[in-house]
Design a protein around this motif. Structure first.
Motif, PDB file in Angstrom:
ATOM      1  N   CYS A  38      -5.951   1.053  -0.764  1.00 13.50           N
ATOM      2  CA  CYS A  38      -6.776   0.013  -0.135  1.00 13.50           C
ATOM      3  C   CYS A  38      -6.363  -1.386  -0.573  1.00 13.50           C
ATOM      4  CB  CYS A  38      -8.247   0.232  -0.462  1.00 13.50           C
ATOM      5  SG  CYS A  38      -8.682  -0.133  -2.174  1.00 13.50           S
TER       6      CYS A  38
ATOM      7  N   TRP B 124      -5.557  -7.178  -4.642  1.00 11.54           N
ATOM      8  CA  TRP B 124      -6.338  -8.356  -4.310  1.00 11.54           C
ATOM      9  C   TRP B 124      -6.968  -8.963  -5.568  1.00 11.54           C
ATOM     10  CZ3 TRP B 124     -10.037  -7.952   0.508  1.00 11.54           C
ATOM     11  CH2 TRP B 124     -10.319  -9.238   0.963  1.00 11.54           C
TER      12      TRP B 124
ATOM     13  N   ASP C  94     -16.510   2.139   4.739  1.00  7.47           N
ATOM     14  CA  ASP C  94     -15.094   2.413   4.913  1.00  7.47           C
ATOM     15  C   ASP C  94     -14.214   1.249   4.509  1.00  7.47           C
ATOM     16  OD1 ASP C  94     -14.714   4.840   5.848  1.00  7.47           O
ATOM     17  OD2 ASP C  94     -14.557   4.348   7.960  1.00  7.47           O
TER      18      ASP C  94
ATOM     19  N   PRO D 253     -12.699  -0.213   2.214  1.00  2.95           N
ATOM     20  CA  PRO D 253     -11.411  -0.130   1.527  1.00  2.95           C
ATOM     21  C   PRO D 253     -10.291   0.480   2.370  1.00  2.95           C
ATOM     22  CG  PRO D 253     -13.159   0.583   0.074  1.00  2.95           C
ATOM     23  CD  PRO D 253     -13.759   0.434   1.434  1.00  2.95           C
ATOM     24  N   THR D 254     -10.625   1.396   3.276  1.00  2.00           N
ATOM     25  CA  THR D 254      -9.547   1.978   4.074  1.00  2.00           C
ATOM     26  C   THR D 254      -9.447   1.364   5.460  1.00  2.00           C
ATOM     27  OG1 THR D 254     -11.039   3.719   4.771  1.00  2.00           O
ATOM     28  CG2 THR D 254      -9.568   4.234   2.956  1.00  2.00           C
TER      29      THR D 254
ATOM     30  N   GLY E  48     -11.339  -7.513   5.070  1.00  2.00           N
ATOM     31  CA  GLY E  48     -10.738  -8.767   4.649  1.00  2.00           C
ATOM     32  C   GLY E  48     -10.721  -9.799   5.749  1.00  2.00           C
TER      33      GLY E  48
ATOM     34  N   PRO F 171     -10.152   8.862  13.229  1.00  2.00           N
ATOM     35  CA  PRO F 171     -10.311   8.085  14.452  1.00  2.00           C
ATOM     36  C   PRO F 171      -9.779   8.898  15.623  1.00  2.00           C
ATOM     37  CG  PRO F 171      -8.297   7.465  13.339  1.00  2.00           C
ATOM     38  CD  PRO F 171      -8.859   8.618  12.578  1.00  2.00           C
TER      39      PRO F 171
ATOM     40  N   GLU G 293      -2.248   1.518  16.281  1.00  2.00           N
ATOM     41  CA  GLU G 293      -1.411   2.498  15.583  1.00  2.00           C
ATOM     42  C   GLU G 293      -0.281   1.797  14.822  1.00  2.00           C
ATOM     43  OE1 GLU G 293      -1.747   5.895  15.536  1.00  2.00           O
ATOM     44  OE2 GLU G 293       0.017   6.046  14.254  1.00  2.00           O
TER      45      GLU G 293
ATOM     46  N   ARG H  59      -1.427   0.103  11.618  1.00  4.57           N
ATOM     47  CA  ARG H  59      -2.356   0.913  10.830  1.00  4.57           C
ATOM     48  C   ARG H  59      -1.919   0.982   9.368  1.00  4.57           C
ATOM     49  NH1 ARG H  59      -6.325   4.813  11.405  1.00  4.57           N
ATOM     50  NH2 ARG H  59      -5.971   6.823  10.416  1.00  4.57           N
ATOM     51  N   PHE H  60      -2.782   0.524   8.503  1.00  2.61           N
ATOM     52  CA  PHE H  60      -2.622   0.595   7.038  1.00  2.61           C
ATOM     53  C   PHE H  60      -1.365  -0.122   6.533  1.00  2.61           C
ATOM     54  CE2 PHE H  60      -4.779   4.994   7.457  1.00  2.61           C
ATOM     55  CZ  PHE H  60      -5.996   4.375   7.699  1.00  2.61           C
ATOM     56  N   ARG H  61      -0.828  -1.036   7.310  1.00  2.00           N
ATOM     57  CA  ARG H  61       0.416  -1.662   6.894  1.00  2.00           C
ATOM     58  C   ARG H  61       0.200  -2.786   5.887  1.00  2.00           C
ATOM     59  NH1 ARG H  61       4.664  -0.792  10.236  1.00  2.00           N
ATOM     60  NH2 ARG H  61       5.880  -1.605   8.516  1.00  2.00           N
ATOM     61  N   ALA H  62      -0.937  -3.477   5.977  1.00  2.00           N
ATOM     62  CA  ALA H  62      -1.130  -4.610   5.075  1.00  2.00           C
ATOM     63  C   ALA H  62      -2.586  -5.034   5.086  1.00  2.00           C
ATOM     64  CB  ALA H  62      -0.254  -5.787   5.521  1.00  2.00           C
ATOM     65  N   ARG H  63      -2.913  -5.934   4.191  1.00  2.00           N
ATOM     66  CA  ARG H  63      -4.225  -6.569   4.144  1.00  2.00           C
ATOM     67  C   ARG H  63      -4.049  -8.030   4.544  1.00  2.00           C
ATOM     68  NH1 ARG H  63      -8.397  -3.484   4.377  1.00  2.00           N
ATOM     69  NH2 ARG H  63      -8.051  -1.557   3.247  1.00  2.00           N
TER      70      ARG H  63
ATOM     71  N   ASP I 164      -2.195 -10.301   2.287  1.00  2.00           N
ATOM     72  CA  ASP I 164      -0.765 -10.090   2.071  1.00  2.00           C
ATOM     73  C   ASP I 164       0.070 -10.898   3.048  1.00  2.00           C
ATOM     74  OD1 ASP I 164      -1.175  -8.033   0.230  1.00  2.00           O
ATOM     75  OD2 ASP I 164      -1.419  -6.564   1.830  1.00  2.00           O
TER      76      ASP I 164
ATOM     77  N   ARG J  99       5.023  -9.936   6.106  1.00  2.00           N
ATOM     78  CA  ARG J  99       4.870  -9.588   4.705  1.00  2.00           C
ATOM     79  C   ARG J  99       6.228  -9.143   4.199  1.00  2.00           C
ATOM     80  NH1 ARG J  99       1.431  -4.401   2.300  1.00  2.00           N
ATOM     81  NH2 ARG J  99       1.257  -5.214   0.194  1.00  2.00           N
TER      82      ARG J  99
END
Lengths: 197, 842
Positions: free
Chosen positions: A57, A62, B108, B110-111, B116, B144, B235, B238-242, B245, B267
């Motif tokens: 996560c 962070w 959810d 965090p995932t 953010g 999902p 897709e 998906r989950f590549r960055a925040r 970042d 990034r």
């Protein structure tokens, strides 16, 4: 004051120390055991079936004031499952050239995946080796654990893992302790190490 | 200016004790926003109709029994509004709504990809409770589910604000997702078999069952961007960055001529996602999926990173140093210049600055006007039309499109070929008074969604329709009417002449809408055989004098004879008459005759290719010089309006622009021997001055406007329609927006949302062939055949068959070797062994 008595007084201090307890540690032959909550190198813990607790996560990254953590999330599939739920850490790195061991990352961790061990022997002879990856950070597999990827064994959904984690602390027991913590050697600060965690 | 000066009715109201004057009909939430009072909201979006779905924006209005949703409440004279800042009632109401929204929202964050940058997360932190009173089990859905190959839906996170469904219905017109079920089971979903108790697979994956309708809209990415929670995610990202970042850079889309402003987030040296930028004058806040997700080509493993030179001994390409490759290119081009000349195929993907560099390089270093940017079927008439009516003109804007009373569209399918123009046309039709008339073979879904009237036209007949059809003239007679023509009219003799004459006759304004981002800029930069930069005609001595002054060369240094266009360059090269070719981002498969184009590349003595990735050109090139993709350079695109769309470098790399590479090649070349200064200046090296984008902009900016006369529009007579025999039909074809385009290669997730390739035939033809929807139909020529499932299409003229130009299983140029308007053979079922074998060799 005469020179003669003065010398005696000086040597007296030295002589008195010969009967005091020695505080010099005999490192590296008998390394000292740090306090139980000493901030040592990190551990990425596992669930009791061996799945990773880390969900990628990036909250640790962070929180990190030194920008020492790099995480890239990835997608769990039914065929390739590394952690319960949808997401796991595809890449997880901690750069010990940057880490200041403040512990904000473990406070941020929502799954109690990231904890700190008591290990402090982190000196390396080049910068590259100071970047610890999942290979170095993941807790070792204990008996009964299975190397991911594998399906969820403790329940059908990720919630079974998270709810169960309250009673089941997973593998942080033991893994949080440095290898020498199990040694017989104890010193001034060692008496609490057995009751840690 | 009239808009600004227009007197509007105003009302005066009080918000939080502050008196404010607002336009009548304005929403309370907007007025408060203008004053700097932020009312929390989720469903409210300035470009969508008010819904009042989420109830988060409740405010206290004096005289109302209960708190009122400020996003649906219009202002009234003397209204007294108290927001959460001054009213306990409003604050408590908002807190209650937030608590209810969070009751079933999973923890959810965090995932979740939205974490953010999530409005729900942010507003829960600013306006929500610190702890939850909700102890029960939260509602659970399978998560999902794929509602298309690209879009993922997590119904647990959804707060039912209906932004996505409203966007799909109001803006894109693709109502694939909707609210379903009732009460606590109410959810957003696609029309799925298993959801309605049909024979679906039941695994929640849409598109699996027989009657499933996946979310295959060209604009589906916008729903992800406007989703205020993480219910819709992509897709690809998906989950590549925040968000923290990512480094964001404003940029411009490089795909089509719409010129969308965008935001590219990168990034660690890699672009991870692109979002629609906010530019009210162009794309408003939307873009299409191709622009949003079609950027993987930049990071493709096939990128050429080092120069390649063909080894003299082995005949294979090998990596070489820049100095070796530049020297080889310069020497080869110098030799080719004296040995028949060099043709330049610039392609439609260049920035204005790079196109200018090619135009200058062709004239100064190669001494030729044999340069053409058109990498598609074309005609000489089109070049004259572009010189007469398009170069240097920016007459029609998106705002004009929206406000026009009527528009006639010919040779263009806006949804497939210029997505944002389609959205504007649709907006004009739905919210204003725009009436669209389509001169097309059939009413496509895009035309249908903008309520267009169809003038059914057999491909090749557009010239006659534009010249003679009274409905067209009537549609254009209203003041402010627009005539939008696409690049496909080039293949119809007389059509562009008729369009220009029609515009002149009716007073309608004419706009030419090309397909690629660089097309329009290349015209103004001088990448045409008959035009110098700035729309100056090559044949005009005064125009040449202006350019030679700007380029600091002698008058007479510039070649004075109009050059050859793409077709002529290819024909000359194939016949062995050209010494060499300089090719930018051109795929031979896009040209009118791909086979001839490849023969031309083989036969040309010396081929220099400036490319990003390996292609049919680089395989045949003698020297390959890698250049920067759009993300790694700065530049400017000119969109179809003629509006400058400048953008900065997103990723700083060592990759060089085409202009910089050409400057380096030119510096190693001799001045042409026919050049007047060659005798006095025997030193090596031609100074191009195109190495720096800013320098080119300065050069273009200081060039005075041309005083040369604008050439007159062409007047080509329409050709007679070809006769079709039994089992023959006229071919209609255009590109799908998402197809086998070079820039989308390897983008499997995006390709999953492409429209399925079908062969469209009219009901008469279907009856004659004995096929129904879904049966295989084979379209053939002497060169090869294409077999696709048939779709019997209403309105399609009797003897017409439509194929997608470059979709999987349907590469018209390569397989058939013909273009729209050609006569093709039709048969039911798959191709026989004879045709199938010729397809393989094609």
């Amino acid at each position: 004051m005469g020179t003669f008595t003065g010398s005696f007084k000086g040597f007296g201090v030295t002589f008195a120390h010969m009967f005091r307890k020695v505080i010099t540690t005999d490192y590296p032959f008998t390394p000292p055991t740090p306090a139980p909550r000493y901030h040592g190198r990190h551990i990425l813990n596992r669930h009791p079936d061996g799945l990773e607790k880390c969900i990628g996560c990036e909250l640790c990254a962070w929180a990190c004031p030194a920008d020492a953590i790099y995480v890239e999330g990835a997608n769990n599939t039914d065929e390739q499952r590394f952690s319960p739920g949808e997401r796991y850490a595809g890449i997880y790195q901690i750069n010990y050239a940057r880490c200041i061991f403040c512990g904000l990352c473990i406070e941020a961790c929502p799954t109690r995946s990231l904890t700190m061990s008591n290990e402090y022997e982190l000196a390396r002879d080049n910068r590259q080796d100071l970047i610890f990856t999942k290979k170095e950070l993941l807790a070792p597999l204990l008996p009964g654990m299975e190397q991911p990827p594998h399906p969820m064994r403790l329940g059908d959904t990720d919630k079974d893992y998270y709810v169960g984690a309250l009673e089941n602390p997973g593998t942080s027991v033991g893994a949080e302790r440095a290898p020498w913590a199990t040694n017989e050697a104890e010193d001034a600060t060692g008496q609490a190490s057995k009751e840690a965690v | 200016m009239t808009d600004v000066a227009k007197k509007v009715d105003t009302v005066t109201l009080t918000i939080d004790g502050i008196e404010v004057t607002a336009e009548k009909g304005e929403l309370v939430i907007r007025v408060a926003e203008r004053m700097g009072i932020a009312i929390p909201r989720f469903c409210d979006h300035p470009l969508l109709a008010p819904a009042g779905a989420c109830r988060q924006c409740l405010v206290d209005i004096e005289g109302q029994r209960k708190p009122v949703a400020s996003c649906t409440q219009t202002v009234a004279e003397g209204m007294v509004v108290k927001t959460q800042l001054t009213s306990e009632v409003a604050a408590k109401a908002q807190g209650g709504v937030m608590e209810l929204l969070l009751a079933n929202h999973p923890l959810d964050c965090p995932t979740c990809d939205k974490g953010g940058e999530c409005p729900l997360q942010n507003q829960a932190m600013t306006n929500g409770r610190a702890d939850s009173r909700f102890k029960e089990h939260k509602r659970e859905y399978e998560k999902p589910i794929h509602i298309s190959s690209q879009v993922l839906l997590d119904r647990e996170r959804c707060i039912l604000c209906q932004r996505c469904t409203r966007f799909s219905e109001e803006i894109a017109g693709d109502k694939f997702i909707d609210l379903m079920d009732r009460s606590s089971g109410e959810q957003i979903n696609v029309y799925r078999d298993d959801f309605f108790g049909g024979r679906g697979t039941g695994d929640g994956q849409a598109g699996e069952g027989e009657g499933d309708v996946p979310f295959n809209s060209y604009f589906s990415g916008n729903t992800i961007q406007i989703c205020p929670v993480g219910a819709l995610t992509g897709e690809q990202y998906r989950f590549r960055a925040r968000p923290f970042d990512l480094v964001s850079t404003p940029t411009t889309c490089e795909h089509c001529a719409s010129g969308c402003s965008m935001r590219a987030d990168h990034r660690r040296g890699k672009v991870l996602r692109r979002l629609a930028g906010d530019d009210p004058a162009v794309n408003e806040e939307w873009n299409c999926d191709k622009g949003r997700w079609g950027f993987q080509y930049q990071t493709s493993s096939e990128r050429i990173l080092n120069p390649l030179v063909r080894d003299a001994d082995s005949g294979e390409l090998r990596e070489a140093s820049w100095s070796e490759a530049l020297l080889a290119a310069a020497e080869g081009l110098t030799a080719a210049r004296g040995n028949g000349g060099v043709g330049v195929l610039a392609g439609g993907r260049l920035t204005v600055e790079d196109a200018y560099a090619y135009a200058k390089f062709a004239r100064l270093a190669l001494g030729t006007n044999d340069i053409d940017f058109r990498a598609r079927p074309l005609s000489a008439e089109e070049a004259d039309f572009l010189a007469a009516t398009v170069a240097g003109v920016s007459d029609v804007t998106y705002t004009d499109v929206e406000n026009a009373p009527s528009a006639v569209i010919a040779g263009l399918e806006p949804e497939e070929e210029s997505g944002i123009l389609f959205l504007r046309l649709r907006k004009g039709h739905l919210r204003k008074k725009l009436q669209v008339t389509a001169v097309a073979p059939y009413l496509t879904r895009g035309f249908d969604k903008m309520g267009a009237a169809l003038i059914p036209t057999v491909p090749g007949d557009e010239a006659r329709v534009l010249a003679e059809d009274p409905a067209v003239a009537a549609a254009l007679s209203a003041p402010g009417a627009l005539l939008l023509v696409g690049e496909r009219l080039a293949t119809v003799p007389g059509a562009l002449s008729a369009a220009a004459a029609l515009a002149a006759r009716t007073g309608a304004r004419l706009a030419w809408v090309p397909r690629r981002a660089g097309d329009r800029g290349a015209i103004d930069a001088g990448c045409l055989p008959n035009l110098l930069p700035g729309g100056r005609p090559v044949g005009d001595p005064a125009a040449r004098a202006e350019i030679s002054l700007a380029w600091d060369t002698d008058a007479g240094a510039l070649p004075s004879r109009p050059g050859r266009d793409t077709n002529q360059i290819v024909a000359a090269a194939a016949a062995g008459q050209l010494g060499g070719l300089l090719v930018a981002g051109v795929d031979p498969a896009d040209l009118a005759d791909p086979r001839l184009a490849e023969q031309a590349l083989d036969a040309a003595g010396f081929v220099v290719s400036l490319e990003l990735r390996h292609s049919a050109v680089t395989r045949r090139a003698n020297v390959v010089l890698p250049v920067a993709p759009a993300a790694e350079k700065s530049g400017t695109y000119l969109n179809w309006e003629g509006r400058l769309r400048s953008f900065d470098t997103v990723l700083k790399t060592t990759a060089m622009t085409d202009g910089r590479v050409l400057e380096a090649v030119a510096a190693l070349m001799d001045v042409p021997s026919n050049h007047p200064t060659a005798a006095q200046n025997p030193t090596k090296g031609i100074l191009l001055g195109t190495g720096d984008v800013m320098a080119i902009r300065r050069e273009l900016g200081t060039m005075p406007p041309s005083r040369a006369d604008r050439p007159v529009a062409p007047a080509v007579a329409p050709a007679a329609l070809p006769a079709t025999g039994e089992h023959e039909a006229v071919l209609a074809t255009w590109h799908h927006a998402i197809d086998q385009s070079t820039l989308l290669e390897g983008d499997d997730v995006l390709a999953g949302t492409a429209r399925p390739p079908v062969a469209r035939i009219g009901s008469e033809l279907a009856a004659a062939l004995g096929v129904i929807d879904g049966d295989a139909v084979t379209v053939g020529t002497d060169r090869g055949a294409i077999t696709l499932p048939a779709e019997v299409t209403r309105d399609l003229p009797a003897r017409v068959v439509w194929l997608p130009t470059n979709s999987p299983g349907s590469t018209v140029g390569r397989s058939l070797g013909v273009t729209a308007g050609a006569v093709v053979r039709l048969s039911a079922g798959k191709a026989g062994p004879l045709l199938a074998s010729s397809e393989v060799t094609a």
